[in-house]
Motif scaffolding. Structure first.
Motif, PDB file in Angstrom:
ATOM      1  N   GLN A  96      10.433   4.663  -9.569  1.00 53.44           N
ATOM      2  CA  GLN A  96      11.405   4.010  -8.461  1.00 53.44           C
ATOM      3  C   GLN A  96      12.524   4.807  -7.897  1.00 53.44           C
ATOM      4  O   GLN A  96      12.866   4.873  -6.784  1.00 53.44           O
ATOM      5  N   ASP A  97      12.574   6.329  -8.580  1.00 53.47           N
ATOM      6  CA  ASP A  97      13.574   7.120  -8.072  1.00 53.47           C
ATOM      7  C   ASP A  97      12.978   8.312  -7.119  1.00 53.47           C
ATOM      8  O   ASP A  97      12.225   8.939  -7.503  1.00 53.47           O
ATOM      9  N   ASN A  98      13.285   8.115  -5.651  1.00 51.41           N
ATOM     10  CA  ASN A  98      12.565   8.858  -5.038  1.00 51.41           C
ATOM     11  C   ASN A  98      13.087  10.285  -5.338  1.00 51.41           C
ATOM     12  O   ASN A  98      12.425  11.329  -4.663  1.00 51.41           O
ATOM     13  N   ALA A 129       8.422  20.590  -4.924  1.00 49.68           N
ATOM     14  CA  ALA A 129       8.696  21.048  -3.837  1.00 49.68           C
ATOM     15  C   ALA A 129       7.943  20.701  -2.578  1.00 49.68           C
ATOM     16  O   ALA A 129       8.328  21.198  -1.424  1.00 49.68           O
ATOM     17  N   LYS A 130       6.818  19.984  -2.921  1.00 42.83           N
ATOM     18  CA  LYS A 130       5.721  19.606  -1.863  1.00 42.83           C
ATOM     19  C   LYS A 130       5.944  18.298  -1.241  1.00 42.83           C
ATOM     20  O   LYS A 130       7.036  17.519  -1.975  1.00 42.83           O
ATOM     21  N   PRO A 131       5.576  17.911  -0.283  1.00 44.42           N
ATOM     22  CA  PRO A 131       5.855  16.547   0.265  1.00 44.42           C
ATOM     23  C   PRO A 131       5.576  15.424  -0.629  1.00 44.42           C
ATOM     24  O   PRO A 131       4.332  15.236  -0.963  1.00 44.42           O
ATOM     25  N   ALA A 156       2.520  13.196   0.399  1.00 49.19           N
ATOM     26  CA  ALA A 156       1.147  13.770   0.197  1.00 49.19           C
ATOM     27  C   ALA A 156       0.683  14.010  -1.118  1.00 49.19           C
ATOM     28  O   ALA A 156      -0.369  13.591  -1.277  1.00 49.19           O
ATOM     29  N   LEU A 157       1.675  14.047  -2.067  1.00 49.23           N
ATOM     30  CA  LEU A 157       1.269  14.115  -3.425  1.00 49.23           C
ATOM     31  C   LEU A 157       0.718  12.806  -3.884  1.00 49.23           C
ATOM     32  O   LEU A 157      -0.274  12.500  -4.512  1.00 49.23           O
ATOM     33  N   ILE A 158       1.519  11.668  -3.624  1.00 53.46           N
ATOM     34  CA  ILE A 158       1.237  10.386  -3.846  1.00 53.46           C
ATOM     35  C   ILE A 158      -0.008  10.029  -3.386  1.00 53.46           C
ATOM     36  O   ILE A 158      -0.913   9.578  -4.143  1.00 53.46           O
ATOM     37  N   GLU A 159      -0.428  10.387  -2.135  1.00 53.97           N
ATOM     38  CA  GLU A 159      -1.779   9.816  -1.546  1.00 53.97           C
ATOM     39  C   GLU A 159      -2.721  10.514  -1.913  1.00 53.97           C
ATOM     40  O   GLU A 159      -3.808   9.979  -2.187  1.00 53.97           O
ATOM     41  N   THR A 160      -2.684  11.827  -2.121  1.00 56.13           N
ATOM     42  CA  THR A 160      -3.757  12.667  -2.914  1.00 56.13           C
ATOM     43  C   THR A 160      -4.100  12.162  -4.226  1.00 56.13           C
ATOM     44  O   THR A 160      -5.377  12.093  -4.446  1.00 56.13           O
ATOM     45  N   LYS A 161      -3.284  11.842  -5.119  1.00 60.23           N
ATOM     46  CA  LYS A 161      -3.245  11.286  -6.285  1.00 60.23           C
ATOM     47  C   LYS A 161      -4.127  10.152  -6.498  1.00 60.23           C
ATOM     48  O   LYS A 161      -5.053   9.962  -6.969  1.00 60.23           O
TER      49      LYS A 161
END
Length: 254
Positions: free
Chosen positions: A43-45, A195-197, A200-205
């Protein structure tokens, strides 16, 4: 000091097993803390990656047997099952640093991590059969997929330890490093991810895990039902009694 340490810095939540006097064996309370930490990180961005680590001498001896016998998980809302569902569905990258023994869930949780760095002293084992039990954490599904059937059968039916180089060969770990460097290398990799977006990390995973997410959760539920039933049967009772009495179990009559 807590048995689970949680620290967030530079976008990385670091979760550390901190029970060295008990070989980082995991109690029900610790599973609750692990589940809560993952839920908070979700939950913590500000948290963009999670690192799970132990000590240079040991990752985790698995379940605390005494605690487990005194309060075995009774429902799917038990802390251990909350943790397993949490790590299996966690949307952000999870990195693990593993040194020394990683027993039972100390190994099976790694199948739900995205990057794993092992000290050259790491020893992985899944000795569920030796305790009269079945695999957990969807390892009955994920180990054959990663290892191939025959290596999976060796790991799960014999339950014997396999070392870091073998884990590297089958793809369970990304790199084998000196034990004193494992946590720092894993932390550096986690910070690279942070350090990455995040989107993009969430969608790729999500896309990488999409084909197996539902079946992983289904298998976890099936394993949990079998595990609970087998825990009450004679083989498990003999295994745990022998463990507490510091003798070899005798399964000849079960």
């Amino acid at each position: 000091m807590s048995d689970i340490l949680v620290h967030t810095e530079a976008g990385v939540m670091t979760i550390t097993f901190n029970r060295l006097d008990k070989k980082n064996s995991i109690t029900s309370a610790m599973y609750g803390e692990l589940a809560d930490a993952l839920a908070k990180a979700d939950q913590d961005n500000a948290v963009r990656a999670v690192l799970i680590q132990g000590d240079a001498t040991i990752f985790s001896a698995g379940n605390d047997i005494g605690d487990f016998l005194n309060g075995p998980p009774s429902t799917q809302e038990s802390p251990v099952f909350r943790f397993l569902r949490g790590i299996a569905t966690f949307p952000k990258p999870i990195v693990a640093a593993v040194c020394g023994p990683a027993v039972g869930i100390g190994t099976t949780m790694l199948f739900h991590c995205d990057l794993v760095y092992a000290g050259d002293n790491a020893a992985f084992s899944m000795p569920f059969v030796n305790l009269g039990l079945c695999p957990e954490a969807a390892s009955s599904l994920l180990v054959p997929l990663m290892f191939g059937y025959h290596r999976a059968a060796e790991a799960l039916l014999l339950g014997e330890p396999f070392m870091a180089e073998a884990a590297l060969e089958v793809g369970l770990v990304n790199r084998v490093v000196p034990p004193t460097e494992a946590n720092a290398i894993a932390q550096a990799q986690a910070r690279k991810l942070a350090a990455k977006p995040l989107s993009a990390l969430i969608e790729t995973k999500r896309l990488m895990k999409k084909s197996q997410q539902a079946v992983v959760l289904e298998r976890m539920g099936e394993e949990g039902q079998s595990f609970g039933r087998m825990l009450r049967e004679p083989a498990a009772r003999e295994a745990f009694t022998a463990f507490m009495e510091k003798r070899r179990p005798d399964f000849s009559k079960v």
